[in-house]
Design an enzyme around this catalytic site. Sequence first.
Site, PDB file in Angstrom:
ATOM      1  N   ASP A 169       0.904  -1.291  -0.192  1.00 35.15           N
ATOM      2  CA  ASP A 169      -0.147  -0.074  -0.142  1.00 35.15           C
ATOM      3  C   ASP A 169       0.878   1.210   0.052  1.00 35.15           C
ATOM      4  OD1 ASP A 169      -2.241   1.506  -0.048  1.00 35.15           O
ATOM      5  OD2 ASP A 169      -2.213   1.682   2.408  1.00 35.15           O
TER       6      ASP A 169
ATOM      7  N   GLU B 207      -1.719  -1.644  -4.906  1.00 33.79           N
ATOM      8  CA  GLU B 207      -2.919  -0.785  -5.120  1.00 33.79           C
ATOM      9  C   GLU B 207      -2.709   0.059  -6.329  1.00 33.79           C
ATOM     10  OE1 GLU B 207      -5.837   1.168  -2.157  1.00 33.79           O
ATOM     11  OE2 GLU B 207      -4.121   2.412  -2.577  1.00 33.79           O
TER      12      GLU B 207
ATOM     13  N   ASP C 262      -2.440   1.071   7.622  1.00 35.96           N
ATOM     14  CA  ASP C 262      -1.709   0.739   6.359  1.00 35.96           C
ATOM     15  C   ASP C 262      -1.306  -0.568   6.079  1.00 35.96           C
ATOM     16  OD1 ASP C 262      -1.280   3.840   5.144  1.00 35.96           O
ATOM     17  OD2 ASP C 262      -0.863   3.995   7.392  1.00 35.96           O
TER      18      ASP C 262
END
Length: 180
Positions: free
Chosen positions: A8, A67, A139
């Site tokens: 991420d 992502e 996160d």
Amino acid sequence: MSIILGIDPGSRLTGFGVIRVIGQKTEYLTSGCIRCGEGEIPDRLNIIHSSISSLIDQVQPDQYAIERAFMGKNADSALKLGQARGVALLVAAQKGLPVFEYAPRAIKQAVTGMGGADKSQIQHMVQSLLKLPGKPQADAADALAIALCHAFMVNNLAITSGRTSGRRSRSMRSFVPPSS
């Protein structure tokens, strides 16, 4: 069996999550955050590069999920996110890992069943799916959700194509699902 590293990306905080997939079962290996601080962007990007590179050397993943970029309200933040994401992609390419990208809504949908899930819902589902003793940091939970999304996509594709052993063919290396 495969080991998936989920990333991420962020210019101040980059989450990572590592899972092992054996057939239909997923197992938590590690997760955390790369903290880049408030320094200049080149210094932060260097921290991201060296940290992900070291992580790959330690956990030896064979798949890398990240992502997909999205445009938020702040163009400056989006540019910095893009730079961090670019560095994360570069490390994967340097290490020869196949990269799989997923849209934020697809990740949320795969893990929580809702494309608009919030951070706490993602944390809760990641904790539940991986049987963790506590909620991971937001996160890190996002990175684990990215890895889980990839595992679910690979397993669903294997089941759909009539393969249920959990092994992937060479053609799986280039599979990238359509964006939502």
